[in-house]
Design an enzyme around this catalytic site. Structure first.
Site, PDB file in Angstrom:
ATOM      1  CG  ASP A   1      -6.760  -3.626  -3.275  1.00 13.45           C
ATOM      2  OD1 ASP A   1      -6.919  -2.909  -2.396  1.00 13.45           O
ATOM      3  OD2 ASP A   1      -5.725  -4.402  -3.616  1.00 13.45           O
TER       4      ASP A   1
ATOM      5  CG  HIS B   1      -5.631  -2.561   0.564  1.00 14.18           C
ATOM      6  ND1 HIS B   1      -5.019  -2.247  -0.515  1.00 14.18           N
ATOM      7  CD2 HIS B   1      -5.023  -2.039   1.777  1.00 14.18           C
ATOM      8  CE1 HIS B   1      -4.056  -1.290  -0.081  1.00 14.18           C
ATOM      9  NE2 HIS B   1      -4.035  -1.082   1.314  1.00 14.18           N
TER      10      HIS B   1
ATOM     11  CB  SER C   1      -0.891  -0.184   1.059  1.00 16.50           C
ATOM     12  OG  SER C   1      -1.898   0.700   1.103  1.00 16.50           O
TER      13      SER C   1
END
Ligand SMILES: N[C@@H](CC(=O)c1ccccc1NC=O)C(=O)O
Length: 338
Positions: free
Chosen positions: A280, A312, A195
């Site tokens: 996602d 995610h 991320s």
């Protein structure tokens, strides 16, 4: 007629940007409301299992029944804490090793059983939108990788509000320089980030190592559910304070930088894997695909993987498992089997 022509030219030019291309003009996020942008860039709103009973069953090997009491936004770091405790329990770790003078400039090194001069290193940068997360909750991939002879380094950096994005990029650079200087005989340094951490790792594609007196032996990048263009992010409530001006977003956007000033790969053999979880958000998918395409156009040896049925967070959490598809890809890449 004349007014019309001027209006058309203005409208077209307004959509162009200095990157020289006009695809940004069509960028879907530009048509999104602030609420929709907040939604697209809040990964916890897109998970399919997180916080549900099934998640705890799936992660019973990691988790702790009390996990169900933890609010979803905190669950990622909570699970990471359990995992990190387990990784440290093997006793083959060097914790809180300073890589710079600052209090926050520390890293943990997890060593394989058979330590040698020529170990490969995987260096990991945690996510949390540059505002949360810690090396102390991020040791997911340690056990399956050290079991195969890979040393794993988990890096701390000064998250906001203490650190700015520029400082974080600088600290990440320093941490890699430190690993290279400390282990000059390494068999390759592989960067991995999740991320916001994938963003920081990707920024290393633009690093100027000449100022640091050493060029790290970078052999690969594993970028998990990352963000590479920070311009849409500067319009979200969570991240706006980090990116006060468009220049801050552009300077810290590897996608924008590679489009405006393509950088040649220093080592053409260096592999870059861009991955995104199936669950996602569409914006996360778009960012990963565009970054992958830009890398390919720039001559980088990139590949793209959408991870089936992963959200995610699961994309990272599953790295505790040796038979997880991504763990296998990482190991095969490090040992050059693919
Ligand atoms: N508040 C955010 C939290 C978040 O984005 C996040 C949490 C843990 C690890 C990575 C994250 N995202 C990007 O760095 C959310 O809505 O999911």
């Amino acid at each position: 007629m004349c007014v019309w022509w001027y209006m058309c030219v203005w409208w077209y030019k307004a959509g162009m940007d200095v990157s020289g291309g006009n695809h940004r003009h069509e960028a879907p996020w530009k048509r999104m409301s602030k609420e929709e942008l907040d939604n697209q860039y809040s990964p916890s709103r897109w998970v399919v299992r997180l916080g549900a009973e099934e998640a705890m069953r799936t992660y019973s090997q990691i988790g702790n029944e009390a996990g169900l009491e933890v609010p979803p936004a905190h669950l990622p770091h909570f699970i990471g804490e359990e995992v990190t405790k387990r990784a440290r329990a093997t006793g083959r770790s060097l914790l809180n090793v300073p890589y710079g003078d600052g209090d926050g400039e520390k890293l943990d090194i997890y060593l394989p059983e058979a330590v040698s001069e020529a170990m490969p290193f995987l260096v990991f940068f945690h996510g949390g939108y540059w505002q949360s997360g810690s090396k102390d909750t991020s040791a997911f991939m340690v056990n399956p990788l050290t079991a195969q002879g890979v040393a794993v380094v988990i890096v701390a950096y000064d998250i906001a509000p203490k650190g700015t994005l520029d400082q974080m990029v600088d600290q990440v650079t320093q941490s890699i320089v430190f690993v290279q200087k400390q282990y000059p005989g390494n068999q390759g340094i592989y960067l991995c980030g999740h991320s916001a951490g994938a963003h920081l790792a990707a920024m290393m594609l633009l690093a100027d190592w000449t100022k640091h007196g050493v060029t790290p032996n970078l052999k690969g990048f594993f970028l998990l559910s990352g963000v590479y263009d920070l311009e849409p992010i500067m319009h979200t409530s969570e991240n706006a304070p980090l990116l006060p001006a468009l220049e801050d977003a552009q300077r810290n956007s590897p996608l924008w930088q590679l489009e405006t000033a393509p950088t040649q790969p220093a080592d053409p053999a260096c592999r870059i894997l861009v991955t995104v979880g199936q669950h996602d958000s569409p914006e996360f998918h778009r960012q990963s695909r565009e970054f992958y395409q830009t890398l390919c156009q720039g001559g980088w040896k990139a590949s793209f993987e959408e991870l089936h049925d992963m959200d995610h967070f699961e994309i990272l959490w599953n790295l505790t498992q040796e038979d997880y598809v991504l763990t296998q890809i990482i190991l095969k890449t490090i040992f050059q089997e693919s």
